[in-house]
Design an enzyme around this catalytic site. Structure first.
Site, PDB file in Angstrom:
ATOM      1  N   HIS A  34     -10.678  -7.771  -8.057  1.00 29.10           N
ATOM      2  CA  HIS A  34     -10.289  -7.280  -6.740  1.00 29.10           C
ATOM      3  C   HIS A  34     -10.685  -8.313  -5.701  1.00 29.10           C
ATOM      4  O   HIS A  34     -11.814  -8.784  -5.689  1.00 29.10           O
ATOM      5  CB  HIS A  34     -11.042  -5.975  -6.478  1.00 29.10           C
ATOM      6  CG  HIS A  34     -10.930  -5.492  -5.091  1.00 29.10           C
ATOM      7  ND1 HIS A  34     -11.996  -5.381  -4.228  1.00 29.10           N
ATOM      8  CD2 HIS A  34      -9.846  -5.105  -4.388  1.00 29.10           C
ATOM      9  CE1 HIS A  34     -11.579  -4.926  -3.065  1.00 29.10           C
ATOM     10  NE2 HIS A  34     -10.285  -4.744  -3.132  1.00 29.10           N
ATOM     11  N   LYS A  42       0.836  -1.194   0.000  1.00 30.78           N
ATOM     12  CA  LYS A  42       0.000   0.000   0.000  1.00 30.78           C
ATOM     13  C   LYS A  42       0.873   1.246   0.000  1.00 30.78           C
ATOM     14  O   LYS A  42       1.923   1.283   0.659  1.00 30.78           O
ATOM     15  CB  LYS A  42      -0.904   0.006   1.241  1.00 30.78           C
ATOM     16  CG  LYS A  42      -1.930  -1.121   1.249  1.00 30.78           C
ATOM     17  CD  LYS A  42      -2.964  -0.917   0.163  1.00 30.78           C
ATOM     18  CE  LYS A  42      -4.064  -1.975   0.282  1.00 30.78           C
ATOM     19  NZ  LYS A  42      -5.155  -1.757  -0.700  1.00 30.78           N
TER      20      LYS A  42
END
Ligand SMILES: O=C(NO)[C@H](O)[C@H](O)[C@H](O)CO
Ligand SMILES: [Mg+2]
Length: 370
Positions: free
Chosen positions: A303, A173
């Site tokens: 996803h 991230k």
């Protein structure tokens, strides 16, 4: 297969280490907000949408399932999945209050439950009902070691451990500060070597200026894709970034309609297409998006976030689906858990969509639907 019962359920399941964070979200539990559909011959279909386990929001979705969508389904033939998807998605009074959002997540739970029911009735795993296995293996990439809530040293150790466990792809991230995230990216790339794919995911936090600066600094680290670099609806910004940088742009987990995907594709603002059955109102529309991506020869990476149970079937059945995110928060809640062995998702074997909760999960994680 006449539908005789439609009821909602809510499970709240702890995430890894009881807290994870990306640039925008910090959560302790994953919400599994679902629908149980029963047909006249007693078959049960389960489907669910994924949330951040915010109970008032989850109860809104549960109420939409019970009070708005269920009455439109009772007495209908559960085999008519596409007709029923359109009946619910285009029901004038519901379309009026929301073509994207609570109504879509409610529709997702119902559509997935219908596909689960049909696959069970046919005695096959969902990937078979979708047309059969088009690939031998589905490569996994590990996001669960890449959270912003993980400190720099633990991030590197976790990435190394994932590679030792057989993962050939990692995603970390970004979206804190450009400088910090570039340092973390460089340290992980150094630790995992050049053969492991390394993607970054910004969850829509940064400005175009920040993204351009990050991409300049990330150039040397062979970034596999930059996911959700900008705000979810900013087509022009993503198109400009895609032109200005050599790092592929990936997005889609926040897009609610096939039309939204076609806009990003038409504007050349996307390189990796990342549909999510939760956001697209289920498998029916997600398959359309995979077909659209395939028509433009764009690879698809559904996803996971945490819909791996269903997306693993999509990945095995659609030729455009090339890789799948690994986030293991809820797999243990289901009778046919999505599993990764040596870096690849195992082919599901049981009839259905992999969405049937275990008795233990039902007892341990159930929340009131109000
Ligand atoms: O962006 C993601 N995967 O690509 C993750 O799903 C999100 O970071 C988590 O669900 C927390 O919102
Ligand atoms: Mg993401």
């Amino acid at each position: 297969m006449k539908i005789t019962e439609v009821s909602p359920f809510i499970l709240h399941v702890p995430v890894t280490g009881n807290q994870i964070a990306d640039s925008t979200h910090t959560i302790s539990h994953w919400g599994v907000v679902g629908a149980r559909i029963v047909s006249e011959d007693g078959l049960e279909g389960f489907g669910f949408a994924g949330t951040h386990a915010h109970l008032p929001g989850d109860q809104l979705i549960a109420s939409c399932i019970r009070d708005a969508h269920a009455p439109l389904l009772l007495g209908e033939d559960a085999r008519d999945r596409r007709r029923l998807w359109l009946k619910l998605a285009r029901h004038p009074a519901l379309q009026w209050i929301g073509r994207a959002g609570v109504t879509t997540l409610s529709l997702a739970a119902i559509d997935i439950a219908l596909w689960d029911l049909n696959a069970k009735a046919a005695g096959v795993p969902l990937w078979k009902l979708l047309g059969g296995q088009v690939r031998d293996k589905v490569r996994a990439y590990n996001t669960d070691i890449g959270w912003l809530s993980i400190d720099d040293e633990a991030l590197v150790r976790g990435a190394q451990r994932a590679v030792e466990d057989g993962f050939t792809g990692i995603k970390i991230k970004v979206g804190s500060t450009v400088d910090r995230d570039l340092r973390r990216l460089a340290a992980v790339r150094k630790a995992i070597g050049s053969s492991v794919t390394l993607a970054v995911d910004g969850n829509g936090k940064w400005s175009l200026a920040d993204c351009l600066r990050f991409c300049r600094g990330a150039q040397e680290h062979d970034v596999f894709w930059f996911e959700e670099p900008l705000w979810y609806d900013d087509v022009a910004g993503h198109a400009e970034l895609a032109r200005a940088s050599s790092i592929p742009v990936a997005l889609g987990e926040q897009l609610y309609t096939a039309d939204a995907f076609s806009e990003f594709i038409a504007q050349r603002a996307i390189h990796w297409v990342q549909p999510d059955v939760t956001r697209l109102g289920g498998i029916t529309e997600t398959w359309q998006v995979c077909e659209m991506a395939h028509g433009f020869r764009l690879p698809v990476a559904p996803h996971a976030g945490e819909m791996s149970q269903v997306h693993v079937h999509l990945n095995y059945a659609h030729p455009a689906c090339e890789v799948l995110e690994y986030i293991p928060w809820i797999a243990h809640c289901f009778t046919d858990p999505a599993r990764v062995e040596d870096g690849f998702f195992v082919l599901p074997s049981l009839p259905g969509a992999g969405t049937t909760p275990t008795q233990e999960a039902w007892a341990q994680y159930r929340q009131p639907c109000a």
